[in-house]
Design a protein around this motif. Structure first.
Motif, PDB file in Angstrom:
ATOM      1  N   VAL A 199       0.331  -1.022  -0.065  1.00 34.69           N
ATOM      2  CA  VAL A 199      -0.319   0.131  -0.261  1.00 34.69           C
ATOM      3  C   VAL A 199       0.649   1.699   0.322  1.00 34.69           C
ATOM      4  CG1 VAL A 199      -2.313   0.950   1.323  1.00 34.69           C
ATOM      5  CG2 VAL A 199      -1.375  -1.370   1.107  1.00 34.69           C
ATOM      6  N   ALA A 201       1.433   4.935   0.166  1.00 39.58           N
ATOM      7  CA  ALA A 201       0.074   6.855   0.604  1.00 39.58           C
ATOM      8  C   ALA A 201       1.456   7.562  -0.186  1.00 39.58           C
ATOM      9  CB  ALA A 201       0.155   6.591   2.008  1.00 39.58           C
ATOM     10  N   HIS A 238      -2.763   4.839  -2.593  1.00 39.93           N
ATOM     11  CA  HIS A 238      -3.583   5.483  -1.839  1.00 39.93           C
ATOM     12  C   HIS A 238      -3.160   6.645  -1.855  1.00 39.93           C
ATOM     13  CE1 HIS A 238      -4.902   6.349   2.075  1.00 39.93           C
ATOM     14  NE2 HIS A 238      -3.924   7.527   2.365  1.00 39.93           N
ATOM     15  N   CYS A 240      -5.349  10.189   0.794  1.00 38.22           N
ATOM     16  CA  CYS A 240      -6.157  11.026   0.669  1.00 38.22           C
ATOM     17  C   CYS A 240      -6.488  12.103   0.835  1.00 38.22           C
ATOM     18  CB  CYS A 240      -6.143   9.647   2.583  1.00 38.22           C
ATOM     19  SG  CYS A 240      -4.817  10.473   3.304  1.00 38.22           S
ATOM     20  N   HIS A 259      -6.261   3.556  -3.880  1.00 33.96           N
ATOM     21  CA  HIS A 259      -7.462   3.281  -2.048  1.00 33.96           C
ATOM     22  C   HIS A 259      -7.617   5.105  -1.688  1.00 33.96           C
ATOM     23  CE1 HIS A 259      -7.885   2.488   1.666  1.00 33.96           C
ATOM     24  NE2 HIS A 259      -7.498   2.177   1.999  1.00 33.96           N
ATOM     25  N   GLY A 281     -12.210   2.239  -0.699  1.00 33.31           N
ATOM     26  CA  GLY A 281     -12.188   3.168   0.728  1.00 33.31           C
ATOM     27  C   GLY A 281     -13.768   2.432   1.277  1.00 33.31           C
ATOM     28  N   ASN A 282     -14.029   4.080   1.845  1.00 32.96           N
ATOM     29  CA  ASN A 282     -13.408   5.467   2.325  1.00 32.96           C
ATOM     30  C   ASN A 282     -14.107   5.573   3.596  1.00 32.96           C
ATOM     31  OD1 ASN A 282     -15.798   6.149   1.105  1.00 32.96           O
ATOM     32  ND2 ASN A 282     -14.822   8.150  -0.015  1.00 32.96           N
ATOM     33  N   CYS A 320      -8.232   5.832   5.565  1.00 31.06           N
ATOM     34  CA  CYS A 320      -6.493   6.031   5.454  1.00 31.06           C
ATOM     35  C   CYS A 320      -7.043   4.245   6.689  1.00 31.06           C
ATOM     36  CB  CYS A 320      -6.568   7.322   5.873  1.00 31.06           C
ATOM     37  SG  CYS A 320      -4.722   7.537   6.276  1.00 31.06           S
TER      38      CYS A 320
END
Length: 344
Positions: A199, A201, A238, A240, A259, A281-282, A320
């Motif tokens: 994953v 980020a 990911h 966010c 994501h 998600g989310n 997250c």
């Protein structure tokens, strides 16, 4: 594990699956502190395994710690027993600092502990019963890493990095090259340690326009995707920070899954995700997972599942990483609401 078949299995089956990004509740379950888990690979792995034993998540994840790679480069990190680590200040102040920056080895900082956590968790998860919803009876393990632009911002200062891409794009790209070189080595090491994917980020990329996101994030992420993603290893990107404005830039990376955080409409961003890739998600990790009530969690999950019923590639998740001291009853409500939906 063939990750292409695993993802295809999720898309083809009728039941919706869930993969909340969470490790901190496992730290709490084992009676450890955040500081202990982020500094000790064995305690980190034990948290991953504890959650796999307790919850029917379709995959397991290690801690989403956005300080490990910055620490390896030499950044100062503040640790706490109760909160996630944080980068203190910034270590680069000029273009000259960027040009003299050395790409660290994988023995720097806490990187060895995170590789150890992946190695131990991958081994131990083989002995943990797999959820009924898991395709082909497999539950993969996803390691974690930061994205190139988010790492650069932690080294140079995020506001300064955003200015640098306009004032000296060449210097910004040289820093991103060095970040990408290290992250590629790290992802390869996680793969060798037994992770089935990572994953990645990259929340800071959400601060840019779609075009800038392509040039200063996605292009570099794609280098890593192209080098490590294959039948046995998938990249989950990911972001966010994306409110829906840079989903197309995210998708240009070719990652196998995307994501999303709770700042965007899940249905809106999923419409931009290829139907062969997963869209995850989310549910809000703070206002619902940590601070909400079980009733609020159940209502939110039910609404999201209804919104996403036309997307077979949807995987229910947190927006997250779930924070330290997230109440277990809210996680219970998350999975209970999903189970109730799948029984309909």
């Amino acid at each position: 594990m063939n990750m292409k078949q695993w993802a295809a299995g999720i898309i083809s089956q009728q039941a919706v699956t869930a993969m909340p990004v969470m490790t901190h509740p496992g730290i709490d379950l084992n009676g450890n502190t955040v500081r202990q888990a982020v500094c000790d690979g064995r305690k980190h792995a034990a948290a991953v395994v504890a959650l796999a034993r307790k919850y029917p998540s379709v995959a397991a994840t290690t801690i989403m710690d956005l300080t490990v790679e910055a620490e390896a480069f030499g950044a100062n990190i503040e640790f706490s027993d109760e909160a996630v680590p944080a980068v203190s200040g910034h270590m680069l102040s000029s273009v000259a600092d960027i040009d003299s920056l050395q790409v660290p080895s994988l023995s720097a900082g806490r990187v060895p502990q995170y590789i150890k956590a992946t190695l131990i968790a991958a081994r131990e998860l083989k002995h943990v019963p797999v959820p009924v919803s898991a395709p082909a009876g497999k539950r993969p393990l996803f390691g974690g890493c930061i994205g190139p632009f988010s790492l650069a911002g932690r080294l140079y200062d995020m506001s300064a990095m955003l200015m640098l891409i306009f004032e000296d794009a060449g210097a910004a790209r040289r820093l991103l090259d060095k970040c990408t070189e290290f992250l590629l080595k790290y992802c390869k090491a996680l793969k060798m340690a037994g992770a089935d994917g990572v994953v990645m980020a990259e929340p800071a990329a959400g601060l840019m326009s779609d075009d800038d996101c392509r040039h200063f994030s996605s292009e570099f992420v794609k280098r890593i995707v192209d080098a490590v993603q294959d039948d046995s290893f998938m990249v989950i990107l990911h972001n966010c920070g994306n409110t829906g404005h840079c989903t197309q830039a995210m998708v240009s990376t070719g990652a196998a899954a995307y994501h999303f955080g709770n700042k965007c409409s899940m249905a809106a961003v999923a419409a931009d995700v290829p139907p062969t890739a997963l869209a995850m998600g989310n549910i809000d990790p703070v206002s619902l997972f940590k601070e909400g009530t079980p009733q609020q969690m159940g209502d939110a999950v039910g609404k999201l599942l209804n919104d996403m019923k036309e997307f077979p590639n949807f995987v229910l998740s947190s927006g997250c990483d779930t924070p330290p001291h997230t109440p277990l009853e809210n996680i219970d409500a998350f999975f209970s609401a999903l189970e109730e939906w799948n029984r309909k």
